[in-house]
Design a protein around this motif. Sequence first.
Motif, PDB file in Angstrom:
ATOM      1  N   ARG A 133       0.834  -1.211   0.000  1.00 14.91           N
ATOM      2  CA  ARG A 133       0.000   0.000   0.000  1.00 14.91           C
ATOM      3  C   ARG A 133       0.866   1.257   0.000  1.00 14.91           C
ATOM      4  O   ARG A 133       0.581   2.225  -0.703  1.00 14.91           O
ATOM      5  N   GLU A 134       1.928   1.238   0.797  1.00 16.54           N
ATOM      6  CA  GLU A 134       2.832   2.390   0.874  1.00 16.54           C
ATOM      7  C   GLU A 134       3.477   2.673  -0.483  1.00 16.54           C
ATOM      8  O   GLU A 134       3.555   3.820  -0.927  1.00 16.54           O
ATOM      9  N   ALA A 135       3.911   1.613  -1.150  1.00 18.71           N
ATOM     10  CA  ALA A 135       4.563   1.773  -2.456  1.00 18.71           C
ATOM     11  C   ALA A 135       3.579   2.291  -3.501  1.00 18.71           C
ATOM     12  O   ALA A 135       3.911   3.162  -4.312  1.00 18.71           O
ATOM     13  N   LEU A 136       2.361   1.758  -3.482  1.00 23.59           N
ATOM     14  CA  LEU A 136       1.362   2.179  -4.467  1.00 23.59           C
ATOM     15  C   LEU A 136       0.973   3.640  -4.288  1.00 23.59           C
ATOM     16  O   LEU A 136       0.749   4.358  -5.271  1.00 23.59           O
ATOM     17  N   LEU A 137       0.903   4.098  -3.054  1.00 23.52           N
ATOM     18  CA  LEU A 137       0.604   5.515  -2.799  1.00 23.52           C
ATOM     19  C   LEU A 137       1.678   6.410  -3.398  1.00 23.52           C
ATOM     20  O   LEU A 137       1.390   7.445  -3.998  1.00 23.52           O
ATOM     21  N   LYS A 138       2.940   5.998  -3.249  1.00 27.80           N
ATOM     22  CA  LYS A 138       4.052   6.774  -3.795  1.00 27.80           C
ATOM     23  C   LYS A 138       3.991   6.813  -5.319  1.00 27.80           C
ATOM     24  O   LYS A 138       4.217   7.863  -5.942  1.00 27.80           O
ATOM     25  N   LEU A 139       3.654   5.694  -5.925  1.00 27.32           N
ATOM     26  CA  LEU A 139       3.576   5.632  -7.387  1.00 27.32           C
ATOM     27  C   LEU A 139       2.374   6.417  -7.917  1.00 27.32           C
ATOM     28  O   LEU A 139       2.421   6.947  -9.028  1.00 27.32           O
ATOM     29  N   GLU A 140       1.315   6.515  -7.107  1.00 23.25           N
ATOM     30  CA  GLU A 140       0.178   7.335  -7.518  1.00 23.25           C
ATOM     31  C   GLU A 140       0.577   8.810  -7.539  1.00 23.25           C
ATOM     32  O   GLU A 140       0.216   9.545  -8.462  1.00 23.25           O
ATOM     33  N   VAL A 141       1.340   9.233  -6.532  1.00 19.23           N
ATOM     34  CA  VAL A 141       1.811  10.616  -6.484  1.00 19.23           C
ATOM     35  C   VAL A 141       2.673  10.931  -7.705  1.00 19.23           C
ATOM     36  O   VAL A 141       2.617  12.042  -8.253  1.00 19.23           O
ATOM     37  N   GLU A 142       3.441   9.954  -8.177  1.00 16.37           N
ATOM     38  CA  GLU A 142       4.303  10.156  -9.341  1.00 16.37           C
ATOM     39  C   GLU A 142       3.541  10.087 -10.661  1.00 16.37           C
ATOM     40  O   GLU A 142       4.110  10.292 -11.724  1.00 16.37           O
ATOM     41  N   GLY A 143       2.258   9.776 -10.598  1.00 13.80           N
ATOM     42  CA  GLY A 143       1.437   9.792 -11.799  1.00 13.80           C
ATOM     43  C   GLY A 143       1.476   8.525 -12.632  1.00 13.80           C
ATOM     44  O   GLY A 143       1.017   8.528 -13.781  1.00 13.80           O
ATOM     45  N   LEU A 144       1.988   7.435 -12.061  1.00 12.24           N
ATOM     46  CA  LEU A 144       2.056   6.184 -12.813  1.00 12.24           C
ATOM     47  C   LEU A 144       0.840   5.287 -12.568  1.00 12.24           C
ATOM     48  O   LEU A 144       0.500   4.470 -13.426  1.00 12.24           O
TER      49      LEU A 144
END
Length: 234
Positions: A68-79
């Motif tokens: 979940r933590e990783a996916l949140l970061k990737l959402e912020v990056e627009g991926l």
Amino acid sequence: MPSAPASLTADAAPGTPATPAANKQPPAAERVYQHVKQAVLERRYEGGTLLTEGELAEAVGVSRTPVREALLKLEVEGLLKLYPKKGAMVLPVSAQEIADVVETRQLVETHAVRKAVPAPPALLARLEELLERQKAQAAAGDLAATAVTDRCFHAEIVRHGGNAILSRLYDQLRDRQLRMGVAVMHSHPDRIAKNIAEHAEILQALRDGDVEDAVALVHGHVSWFSHLARGETR
């Protein structure tokens, strides 16, 4: 759940002091982040793919919390786009994103190539090295590596333009450039040879000290990328 690679989990031999470098591995969330990001950039997870926490946790060998933590970061990056209780969808490259990246590249790269002339021997040698590497990677069919080297070729010219702020701005485009570059190479394999030939022409213009020719070549090269990449959108 698959076990982690032996190189990451093996204990030191009896009586041998364990070294931090040998036993330490990145945090779980970082491992998930790198796994997903690399797969997206290399198009192993293509636009529109729905990723679930459970699948990713099993693939990387971690619990769902760091996923979940990783996916949140990737959402912020627009991926990615997160959908509660469903997972995360890999966002397709949009026509607007392509247009924005190409416009930024045109502005930065044409300016940088002007400032890079007369090209120092170190720049010419580095570009020659990257060109030969790209040829070898293309011949081996390694499209992801070819795209990385393609990006490095252009970034090297930008760095030698002498403007650190522009260089940092250009570096922020890295992930988007790689993702688009791999997409174009997969869909237009005939473009790879043309791409390498255009790099050789840019290098020759820099060797010749021909500023206007170098600028025109860079502009045309990036414009072709825009044309082909747009063909990937719906």
